[in-house]
Design an enzyme around this catalytic site. Structure first.
Site, short mmCIF file in Angstrom:
data_model
loop_
_atom_site.label_atom_id
_atom_site.label_comp_id
_atom_site.label_asym_id
_atom_site.label_seq_id
_atom_site.Cartn_x
_atom_site.Cartn_y
_atom_site.Cartn_z
NE ARG A 1 -64.05 47.32 -4.48
CZ ARG A 1 -64.45 46.82 -3.30
NH1 ARG A 1 -63.80 45.82 -2.74
NH2 ARG A 1 -65.51 47.33 -2.68
CB SER B 1 -67.37 52.33 -4.29
OG SER B 1 -68.01 51.86 -3.15
CD GLU C 1 -64.66 50.06 -6.73
OE1 GLU C 1 -65.78 49.70 -7.12
OE2 GLU C 1 -64.35 50.08 -5.53
#
Ligand code: EPU
Length: 339
Positions: free
Chosen positions: A162, A239, A335
């Protein structure tokens, strides 16, 4: 091209958490050349894609450039791979399904991820045993500081979980670069990527021993539809936290205290833990604080039950982080980006 801009634009339909916010000015970018508009360089900017990894904390005092550049084509091919180019504004899932229909597999594990092609490399989207960095070749972007287009190859992108060069340099927040096109390299020697247990299990349930790329895509779409809320019905940003990575000693101690703790050893010796599991064990699965809660089928997904603001999101986020910290002494980092 100042008439490209509109003022006081409502962004609530431009973010999948459906948070209310207005942009002082806003332009929808449908071709790369529009980015060279001189007035754009002087303003505080935010480059918006599908808004699926975004928390709008209030009105944006500046210019929102909404990337809608279309286009998808086979750029070239050699003995080993197809090179496919797509405009930054293409919807990611539609693009993946189109590559499969053309007979160019390799992105199927990333089916149904929300967002746009241009945003995909920024946080190196990943799911079901594949990250986009593994299929990325290069991208073109407009650099507002240098006032020029530049090409960035894979080896410069510093892809990680990520993460990428673009995040590490803070360009996703500063609006320095606007990605206009991305080129993917799809190897002709295709093998199904069934590393993720859920995928192998779904195919076994469907009695498929040797899956085609389409069958892998269908299995992944089915898994995602079961677990993850559709933002059109239940606003969310996928998420909400990264899966935390801890050192091996710490993971061993936690695993001894909490049997059942999912642990994924990483190439560097550290261990990735499942944030969703930690959140569920901390009592937050299906729980809400005001209009914002954690989804009842996947505790890692924060959802807006209706009428939430950025402040409501922050409040629930902080409560979940505190609960996980108190029980496991693990810090969860969000995130999505906060604007
Ligand atoms: N788990 C629980 N309770 C929950 C949720 C998960 O116990 O409420 C457990 C599961 O049983 C499993 C483990 O946690 O043992 C992992 O769960 P899952 O397979 O659902 O994946 P995840 O780690 O929660 C990650 C990505 C997803 C991606 C899936 C599949 C991150 C932050 N998230 O989720 O990505 O789709 O793996 O590869 O890495 C996204 O980034 O927006 C996203 C959806």
């Amino acid at each position: 091209m100042p008439d490209l801009c509109r003022t006081g634009v409502d962004l609530s339909a431009c973010n999948t958490l459906a948070l209310p916010a207005r942009a002082t000015s806003y332009a929808r970018i449908v071709e790369a050349a529009q980015l060279a508009t001189p007035e754009f360089a002087a303003q505080r900017r935010f480059i918006l894609g599908g808004g699926s990894n975004l928390v709008l904390t209030g009105d944006f005092e500046g210019l929102v450039l909404h990337m809608a550049i279309p286009g998808r084509r086979l750029l070239s091919e050699d003995a080993d791979a197809w090179y496919i180019e797509a405009g930054a504004g293409e919807n990611w899932h539609d693009f993946v399904q189109w590559t499969l229909a053309q007979g160019w597999p390799g992105l199927e594990n990333l089916s149904l991820i929300p967002g746009t092609v241009g945003a995909a490399p920024i946080q190196n989207i990943g799911a079901y045993g594949l990250e986009v960095g593994e299929r990325f070749h290069s991208l073109t972007a407009w650099d507002f500081e240098k006032r020029a287009f530049l090409t960035v190859d894979r080896n410069r992108c510093r892809f990680a979980y990520r993460d990428s060069l673009f995040k590490q340099e803070g360009w996703h927040l500063s609006g320095r670069l606007a990605i206009t096109q991305v080129v993917f390299r799809l190897p002709k020697a295709w093998v199904a990527n069934l590393r993720y247990a859920d995928v192998a299990q779904e195919l076994a349930t469907r009695k498929i021993a040797v899956p085609t790329p389409r069958e892998v895509a269908d299995a992944i779409v089915a898994i995602r539809r079961r677990k993850l809320p559709d933002p059109a019905e239940t606003p969310n940003a996928g998420s909400f936290f990264h899966n935390p990575v801890v050192d091996a000693t710490r993971a061993a101690t936690l695993a001894a205290n909490y049997p059942g703790l999912p642990c994924y050893p990483q190439p560097d010796g550290r261990v990735k833990l499942a944030a969703g599991w930690l959140i569920e064990q901390a009592g937050w699965k299906g729980k809400r604080l005001g209009p914002v809660g954690m989804y009842e089928k996947q505790a890692l997904v924060l959802v807006n039950h209706g009428g939430a603001t950025g402040a409501d999101v922050r409040r629930t986020m902080a409560a979940v982080q505190a609960a996980v910290r108190e029980k496991f002494a693990v810090d969860l980092t969000p995130e999505p980006i906060f604007i």
